[in-house]
Design an enzyme around this catalytic site. Sequence first.
Site: not given
Ligand code: ZN
Length: 495
Positions: A276, A350
């Site tokens: 990120k 997920r």
């Molecule tokens: Zn993530």
Amino acid sequence: MDITLKKARADQMAAGALIVLILEDDGSSLTDRAELAPYADLICRRIDSGDFEPKPNRSLVLFLHPGGPERLILVGLGKADSCRYDTIRAAAAKGVRAARDHKVETAALLPPPPGLLTGVEALEAAAVGALLGQYDFDELKTEATEKTKRLSSLCLIHEGSKPPAGWKKAVDAANVTARAVTMARDLINRPANLVYPEVLAETARTIAKERGLKATILGMEDAEKRKMGSFLGVAQGSRRPGRIIVLEYQGGSKGKPPLALVGKAITFDSGGLSLKTPESMVTMKTDMSGGAAVLAVMEAAAVLKLPVNLVGIVPATENMPDGGAYRPGDVLTSMSGLTIEVISTDAEGRMILADALTLAQEYKPAAIIDLATLTGACVVALGEKCAGLMTTSDDLAKSLQAAAQASGERVWPLPLFDDYNELIKSDVADMKNSGGRNAGATVGGLFLKKFVSDQIPWAHVDIAGPARNDKAQPDAPVGGVGFGVQLLLKYLRNQ
Ligand code: ZN
Ligand code: ZN
């Protein structure tokens, strides 16, 4: 601190502040409230003069003559027909914040005006709000001047010799609910160097011990034995070992299938090798909000002795980039046997939920609800004050939406279109873990759906938006909101 019920006359009790919630109307709701009679004239003049508008998020502090409460804190509710559970909760919280700003030690809350919600629900909303108005995360500040002042006592007053029917139960539920939200917020707000998977596991063990639940903690070796390849793929990049936490609560009849609650707990999400940006990483200690909510709800269900059977499953790990981290392009075999091509290591939620959902089905649940800060796309679609609800069951959809309305924690349905599975079709595996930007929230839901049997009603609640406050609200300061705790508790209490 809990809120208590107290028999008292509003104008004669000794308190630093009396908090009064006021509707925007022709004044009739003021004169209708006998307990307000001593102050009705004073309040009406403040409204007529324009000093105080009884709209949401407005308040006014008035100083009173000696002999009763020292201050009167007026808080607006707006019009009766637009007054919801969360309106009342926020107003009571605002009153408590105003009292704290005035360094008040003891405050009393007048019950909300009659005619709102079912009456008892309005009382509960006010009690929960008043308690959450006490919340600030300041435990890591060491300078006393920086610590915020809190009330040392808070009560709801009634004038009759006994509290009206239903009040005691509502206040008890409010206390348990606020404690659960507080616990979830503390876990979320504590940074990732203090809260990591083993800390969550220890929290679960403590809950189990104190409340008579059963805790099972799977470590990395257990996860390997169970072939949880999808969870392990994420966990293998962190020096802190991952944990899969299972808490079981038996409040219903023996043998009755439990409801499974599954909560994503990435204690820090760096994005992994699909790193990120620094700005988007700063708040990523909150990526365990779903797991924190599940732990808090499991404890609260036991304290409230809810007549239900529950299994709470919290897959907990960091998502970090190191030499052992999983790579884009890797193919992992999940516990279910399905293979997953990793496109983005930042779509890790997920991955861990896939195995957690498979594990949940070993408990033969009647239904599964998962809570996860899953996709930025859900925030784009629904904003920061609403969770996305994706479900295979009309019943779950209805009851969760009813619980959302009754708890002031908003959810809104999003689709699970079958043909969108095309977006996560992989050339080399059964599926890929990211389908690009379009329909991101739905694709997250479709991915998870592959791991849940068609026979089991399942709902996925994407809480990426409401899990964290960027702007302070009266009932939740900046940081972790503990979203989902009130929603799930209301859902469970309605069962
Ligand atoms: Zn993530
Ligand atoms: Zn994440």
